[in-house]
Design an enzyme around this catalytic site. Structure first.
Site, PDB file in Angstrom:
ATOM      1  N   TYR A 149       0.844  -1.202   0.000  1.00 39.10           N
ATOM      2  CA  TYR A 149       0.000   0.000   0.000  1.00 39.10           C
ATOM      3  C   TYR A 149       0.883   1.257   0.000  1.00 39.10           C
ATOM      4  O   TYR A 149       0.666   2.180  -0.795  1.00 39.10           O
ATOM      5  CB  TYR A 149      -0.892  -0.035   1.242  1.00 39.10           C
ATOM      6  CG  TYR A 149      -1.735   1.194   1.470  1.00 39.10           C
ATOM      7  CD1 TYR A 149      -2.894   1.407   0.735  1.00 39.10           C
ATOM      8  CD2 TYR A 149      -1.387   2.129   2.436  1.00 39.10           C
ATOM      9  CE1 TYR A 149      -3.684   2.522   0.959  1.00 39.10           C
ATOM     10  CE2 TYR A 149      -2.161   3.249   2.667  1.00 39.10           C
ATOM     11  CZ  TYR A 149      -3.312   3.443   1.931  1.00 39.10           C
ATOM     12  OH  TYR A 149      -4.094   4.553   2.148  1.00 39.10           O
TER      13      TYR A 149
HETATM   14  P1  NAD Z   1     -13.223   3.151   2.056  1.00 39.96           P
HETATM   15  O1  NAD Z   1     -12.899   1.705   2.009  1.00 39.96           O
HETATM   16  O2  NAD Z   1     -14.125   3.660   3.121  1.00 39.96           O
HETATM   17  O3  NAD Z   1     -13.787   3.635   0.637  1.00 39.96           O
HETATM   18  C1  NAD Z   1     -13.127   3.284  -0.547  1.00 39.96           C
HETATM   19  C2  NAD Z   1     -14.137   3.252  -1.673  1.00 39.96           C
HETATM   20  O4  NAD Z   1     -13.429   2.909  -2.877  1.00 39.96           O
HETATM   21  C3  NAD Z   1     -15.235   2.197  -1.474  1.00 39.96           C
HETATM   22  O5  NAD Z   1     -16.510   2.758  -1.693  1.00 39.96           O
HETATM   23  C4  NAD Z   1     -14.905   1.130  -2.518  1.00 39.96           C
HETATM   24  O6  NAD Z   1     -16.033   0.419  -2.987  1.00 39.96           O
HETATM   25  C5  NAD Z   1     -14.238   1.973  -3.594  1.00 39.96           C
HETATM   26  N1  NAD Z   1     -13.406   1.173  -4.482  1.00 39.96           N
HETATM   27  C6  NAD Z   1     -12.564   0.155  -4.145  1.00 39.96           C
HETATM   28  N2  NAD Z   1     -12.017  -0.367  -5.238  1.00 39.96           N
HETATM   29  C7  NAD Z   1     -12.520   0.315  -6.299  1.00 39.96           C
HETATM   30  C8  NAD Z   1     -12.327   0.214  -7.698  1.00 39.96           C
HETATM   31  N3  NAD Z   1     -11.514  -0.710  -8.233  1.00 39.96           N
HETATM   32  N4  NAD Z   1     -12.961   1.097  -8.488  1.00 39.96           N
HETATM   33  C9  NAD Z   1     -13.810   2.029  -7.975  1.00 39.96           C
HETATM   34  N5  NAD Z   1     -14.042   2.156  -6.653  1.00 39.96           N
HETATM   35  C10 NAD Z   1     -13.405   1.296  -5.836  1.00 39.96           C
HETATM   36  O7  NAD Z   1     -11.788   3.907   2.107  1.00 39.96           O
HETATM   37  P2  NAD Z   1     -11.407   5.369   2.616  1.00 39.96           P
HETATM   38  O8  NAD Z   1     -10.816   5.245   3.961  1.00 39.96           O
HETATM   39  O9  NAD Z   1     -12.514   6.324   2.380  1.00 39.96           O
HETATM   40  O10 NAD Z   1     -10.194   5.676   1.631  1.00 39.96           O
HETATM   41  C11 NAD Z   1     -10.332   6.458   0.474  1.00 39.96           C
HETATM   42  C12 NAD Z   1      -8.945   6.779  -0.076  1.00 39.96           C
HETATM   43  O11 NAD Z   1      -8.177   7.457   0.924  1.00 39.96           O
HETATM   44  C13 NAD Z   1      -8.134   5.540  -0.463  1.00 39.96           C
HETATM   45  O12 NAD Z   1      -7.374   5.810  -1.615  1.00 39.96           O
HETATM   46  C14 NAD Z   1      -7.236   5.358   0.736  1.00 39.96           C
HETATM   47  O13 NAD Z   1      -6.059   4.672   0.414  1.00 39.96           O
HETATM   48  C15 NAD Z   1      -6.949   6.796   1.095  1.00 39.96           C
HETATM   49  N6  NAD Z   1      -6.491   6.977   2.467  1.00 39.96           N
HETATM   50  C16 NAD Z   1      -7.221   6.487   3.498  1.00 39.96           C
HETATM   51  C17 NAD Z   1      -6.744   6.648   4.787  1.00 39.96           C
HETATM   52  C18 NAD Z   1      -7.478   6.112   5.967  1.00 39.96           C
HETATM   53  O14 NAD Z   1      -6.877   6.059   7.039  1.00 39.96           O
HETATM   54  N7  NAD Z   1      -8.751   5.758   5.866  1.00 39.96           N
HETATM   55  C19 NAD Z   1      -5.537   7.323   5.003  1.00 39.96           C
HETATM   56  C20 NAD Z   1      -4.836   7.817   3.933  1.00 39.96           C
HETATM   57  C21 NAD Z   1      -5.322   7.641   2.655  1.00 39.96           C
END
Ligand code: NAD
Length: 250
Positions: free
Chosen positions: A157
């Site tokens: 990741y």
């Molecule tokens: P989440 O799991 O709550 O939401 C992610 C969404 O992406 C989901 O609705 C899922 O269905 C969708 N998704 C997954 N694969 C997909 C695909 N192939 N095509 C289209 N949609 C797809 O995650 P989140 O915590 O809201 O994270 C969102 C972004 O923020 C991600 O890129 C994550 O890496 C990044 N991020 C999250 C955190 C954290 O701590 N939550 C920290 C830093 C960065």
């Protein structure tokens, strides 16, 4: 909440059915933009649409960002429905299998790179030409603090997110003279369902790593994304904007 003016602007937010993407879609709508939300989860997309519609003009489309044909077709549908795409938020992503490098399944490494790095590449590849033709665009890539400073037990990741920072910088140079500005956000741990598949100890480790002593809320990321998606962001491109509660000090 500060007012950000996105009236007349159109946006695609990937992975917007829940979590950070949902909060960003909501904030863009509240700022006046017309928004198309992409996700692979049809039922969560329907739920999201039902509530997001209270904030403005929103539509949804099932698009898998790792599928080049699906992304191309989705971009064409969004262009014909909205007339233009001013804003692209590459948010779809996931964390995958937890474990040290030597215990990581090769399939997880490949899946993480495909979803978290190839996905944003495919979306930029499909949408940037229309932005260049229009002479305007704002791209906001959701990377991660893990991509800047690394993270224990989550190397695939973190490597993919470091790639997103690098993609942001290179694309910003490609588009620098076109009116298209490209930036990324590097959040620390955000309070979303992404943590639900991980054990409580891992969640606590992430929260403890933030100097401000708590997880970040999705709306806080959305506030930064909305500014980066606006015309007020006029002289920043190729930058990684930190929002990690002091975890990273650069
Ligand atoms: P989440 O799991 O709550 O939401 C992610 C969404 O992406 C989901 O609705 C899922 O269905 C969708 N998704 C997954 N694969 C997909 C695909 N192939 N095509 C289209 N949609 C797809 O995650 P989140 O915590 O809201 O994270 C969102 C972004 O923020 C991600 O890129 C994550 O890496 C990044 N991020 C999250 C955190 C954290 O701590 N939550 C920290 C830093 C960065």
């Amino acid at each position: 909440m500060n007012n950000i003016d996105l009236n007349g602007r159109t946006a695609i937010v990937t992975g917007g059915a829940k979590g950070i993407g949902y909060a960003i879609a909501d904030r863009l709508l509240q700022s006046g933009a017309t928004v198309t939300v992409w996700d692979i989860d049809q039922s969560r997309l329907s739920e999201a649409a039902a509530t997001l519609t209270n904030a403005g003009t929103v539509s949804t489309d099932v698009v898998d960002v790792t599928d080049v044909d699906a992304v191309t077709a989705g971009a064409e549908r969004a262009l014909s429905a909205m007339g233009k795409i001013d804003i692209l938020v590459n948010n779809a992503g996931a964390v995958g299998t937890i474990g040290p490098v030597w215990e990581q399944p090769v399939e997880n490494w490949e899946r993480m790179l495909k979803l978290n790095l190839t996905g944003p590449f495919l979306c930029c590849r499909a949408i940037v030409p229309a932005m260049i033709e229009a002479g305007y665009g704002r791209i906001v890539n959701i990377a991660s603090n893990a991509g800047k400073v690394g993270i224990r037990n989550n190397s695939p990741y973190a490597a993919a997110k470091a790639g997103v920072v690098s993609l942001t910088k290179s694309l910003s140079k490609d588009t620098a003279k076109t009116g298209v500005l490209v930036n990324c956000i590097t959040p620390g741990g955000v309070n979303t369902e992404l943590f639900d598949n991980l054990d409580e100890k891992y969640r606590q480790t992430i929260a403890d790593g933030m100097e401000l002593g708590r997880l970040l809320e999705p709306t806080e990321v959305a506030a930064m994304a909305a500014w980066l998606a606006s015309e007020d962001c006029s002289f920043s491109t190729g930058a990684a904007f930190d929002i990690s509660g002091g975890r990273a000090d650069y």
